[in-house]
Write a protein that holds these residues in place. Structure first.
Motif, short mmCIF file in Angstrom:
data_model
loop_
_atom_site.label_atom_id
_atom_site.label_comp_id
_atom_site.label_asym_id
_atom_site.label_seq_id
_atom_site.Cartn_x
_atom_site.Cartn_y
_atom_site.Cartn_z
N PRO A 1 -36.03 66.40 70.35
CA PRO A 1 -37.31 66.75 70.03
C PRO A 1 -37.94 68.42 70.52
CG PRO A 1 -36.86 65.54 71.74
CD PRO A 1 -35.56 65.77 71.12
N SER A 2 -36.85 68.83 71.55
CA SER A 2 -36.52 69.98 71.82
C SER A 2 -35.91 70.73 72.45
CB SER A 2 -37.32 70.13 73.18
OG SER A 2 -38.00 71.50 74.05
N GLU A 3 -35.44 71.80 73.26
CA GLU A 3 -34.52 72.47 73.76
C GLU A 3 -34.37 72.45 74.82
OE1 GLU A 3 -31.45 73.37 71.18
OE2 GLU A 3 -32.68 72.85 69.34
N GLY A 4 -35.34 72.66 74.99
CA GLY A 4 -35.64 72.69 77.05
C GLY A 4 -35.35 71.09 77.34
N LYS A 5 -35.81 71.68 78.62
CA LYS A 5 -35.46 70.07 79.61
C LYS A 5 -36.70 69.59 78.92
CE LYS A 5 -32.18 71.85 81.94
NZ LYS A 5 -30.93 71.94 81.81
N LEU B 1 -34.09 58.44 78.95
CA LEU B 1 -33.02 59.01 77.89
C LEU B 1 -32.20 58.42 78.56
CD1 LEU B 1 -33.17 63.07 77.57
CD2 LEU B 1 -33.19 61.12 75.76
N MET B 2 -32.35 58.08 79.90
CA MET B 2 -31.24 57.32 80.53
C MET B 2 -30.41 56.02 79.24
SD MET B 2 -30.51 54.48 84.68
CE MET B 2 -31.06 53.57 83.30
N CYS B 3 -31.23 55.66 78.96
CA CYS B 3 -31.02 54.42 78.10
C CYS B 3 -30.85 54.48 76.72
CB CYS B 3 -32.51 53.64 77.73
SG CYS B 3 -33.86 53.17 78.87
N LEU C 1 -31.29 61.68 85.83
CA LEU C 1 -31.43 63.08 85.75
C LEU C 1 -30.31 63.68 84.37
CD1 LEU C 1 -33.62 66.02 85.84
CD2 LEU C 1 -32.08 66.88 87.71
N ILE C 2 -31.38 63.67 83.30
CA ILE C 2 -30.15 63.99 82.24
C ILE C 2 -30.35 65.35 82.56
CG2 ILE C 2 -29.39 64.14 79.85
CD1 ILE C 2 -29.29 60.87 82.01
N SER C 3 -28.62 66.33 82.40
CA SER C 3 -28.62 67.71 83.07
C SER C 3 -28.84 68.08 81.32
CB SER C 3 -27.73 67.64 83.13
OG SER C 3 -26.39 67.52 83.15
N ARG C 4 -28.32 68.54 80.26
CA ARG C 4 -28.51 68.09 79.60
C ARG C 4 -29.27 67.62 78.32
NH1 ARG C 4 -22.49 70.54 77.64
NH2 ARG C 4 -23.66 71.74 76.00
N PRO C 5 -29.81 67.46 78.30
CA PRO C 5 -30.94 66.35 77.21
C PRO C 5 -30.54 66.72 75.65
CG PRO C 5 -32.46 67.72 78.49
CD PRO C 5 -31.27 67.88 78.92
N ALA C 6 -30.88 67.70 74.82
CA ALA C 6 -30.40 68.41 73.92
C ALA C 6 -29.98 68.00 74.02
CB ALA C 6 -31.63 69.80 73.57
N ARG C 7 -28.82 68.06 73.94
CA ARG C 7 -26.43 68.05 73.81
C ARG C 7 -27.03 66.48 73.54
NH1 ARG C 7 -23.87 69.37 70.19
NH2 ARG C 7 -24.46 71.20 71.05
N LEU C 8 -27.29 65.48 74.94
CA LEU C 8 -26.98 64.37 74.66
C LEU C 8 -28.02 63.75 73.26
CD1 LEU C 8 -26.84 61.66 75.54
CD2 LEU C 8 -29.17 61.09 76.31
N CYS C 9 -28.64 64.00 72.64
CA CYS C 9 -30.10 63.98 71.92
C CYS C 9 -28.97 63.75 70.45
CB CYS C 9 -31.20 64.13 71.78
SG CYS C 9 -32.25 63.43 72.50
N TYR C 10 -28.81 65.02 70.48
CA TYR C 10 -27.75 66.08 69.66
C TYR C 10 -26.44 65.14 69.21
CZ TYR C 10 -30.73 70.29 68.17
OH TYR C 10 -31.75 70.48 68.12
N ASP C 11 -25.81 64.69 70.55
CA ASP C 11 -24.76 63.89 69.83
C ASP C 11 -24.67 62.21 68.93
OD1 ASP C 11 -23.77 65.65 71.08
OD2 ASP C 11 -22.75 65.20 73.10
N LEU C 12 -26.25 61.40 69.78
CA LEU C 12 -26.63 60.57 70.08
C LEU C 12 -27.54 59.79 68.18
CD1 LEU C 12 -26.54 58.58 73.10
CD2 LEU C 12 -24.39 59.43 71.43
N LEU C 13 -28.18 61.18 68.56
CA LEU C 13 -29.01 60.85 67.54
C LEU C 13 -29.35 61.52 66.26
CD1 LEU C 13 -32.20 60.30 69.98
CD2 LEU C 13 -30.94 58.63 68.65
#
Length: 243
Positions: free
Chosen positions: A126-130, A182-184, A110-122
């Motif tokens: 795709p979304s600001e939500g969960k 997203l774990m990957c 379970l990724i707690s801040r998925p949008a932040r992870l995507c912004y940081d790495l990609l």
């Protein structure tokens, strides 16, 4: 089947009573866009250089289903008329070129801040939500074309996106849809460390899990890296032995 498999749920115990032959549906979502040559050095750095060369292919669902009928979950081997055989880590390394030594491929579910992870790495999300997965269609739409003026950071982001598509679509596809967890992405945060994980072990473990699951008569589809079935002699030769 012999005494090693005595479960009444095993597909082999019901073949003679089946009205219609069960052909499992395989799930393969190949990377649907051309690999930019400037990504190759980074893919090799991460340990995915050979796997990235995999192209689209057709699956013979009937042949895969026939081999599943000969799979013994107790021994993780195919029992054929000519003897036992299986798919090994060496096969994974030779066919896919993936690392088979190193750290286990695992992480948080379970990724707690998925949008932040995507912004940081990609560099985008795709979304600001969960959300916990990335759709292949989103990866393709955002990373299929790399501009000629791309910076090294943008190239690295494209590499991570390509590997994500490769993992979820070819190497570890599941039976739930065209997306990857997203774990990957967390494991791809530093491409210099990515090859320190035993990706080959993870690929084989998921295929073994799927083989065991699909021996149950109720299963209708199969996930995992199905191209590894090619190491069982060859599918066409194996089926001649079985029948």
């Amino acid at each position: 089947m012999d005494s090693l498999t005595d479960s009444t749920n095993h597909i082999s115990s019901s073949i003679n009573e089946m009205v219609e032959y069960r052909a499992l549906e395989g799930h393969i979502h190949s990377v649907g866009f051309q690999l930019d040559e400037c990504l190759i050095p980074f893919l090799e750095l991460a340990g995915f250089g050979s796997a990235a060369l995999i192209r689209t292919f057709n699956l013979r669902h009937d042949l895969i289903s026939a081999l599943v009928e000969r799979w013994h979950p107790e021994t993780h081997t195919f029992h054929l008329s000519c003897g036992e055989c299986t798919i090994t880590l060496e096969d994974v390394a030779l066919q896919l070129g993936l690392p088979i030594d190193g750290n286990a491929v695992t992480g948080v579910s379970l990724i707690s801040r998925p949008a932040r992870l995507c912004y940081d790495l990609l560099g985008r999300s795709p979304s600001e939500g969960k959300f916990q997965t990335l759709k292949f269609s989103w990866l393709k739409a955002n990373f299929e074309y790399l501009p000629s003026t791309a910076t090294e950071l943008e190239v690295m982001q494209a590499v991570q996106a390509y590997i994500m598509h490769l993992i979820g679509g070819v190497l570890m596809p599941d039976t739930h849809g065209s997306e990857v967890h997203l774990m990957c992405l967390l494991l791809l945060s530093n491409l210099h460390n990515t090859r320190s994980y035993s990706w080959g072990s993870a690929v084989l473990a998921i295929l073994y899990r799927e083989l065991c699951r699909t021996t149950d008569l109720s299963a209708v589809d199969i996930g995992g890296c199905l191209i590894l079935f090619a190491v069982v002699g060859s599918l066409s030769d194996a089926i001649l032995v079985i029948h």
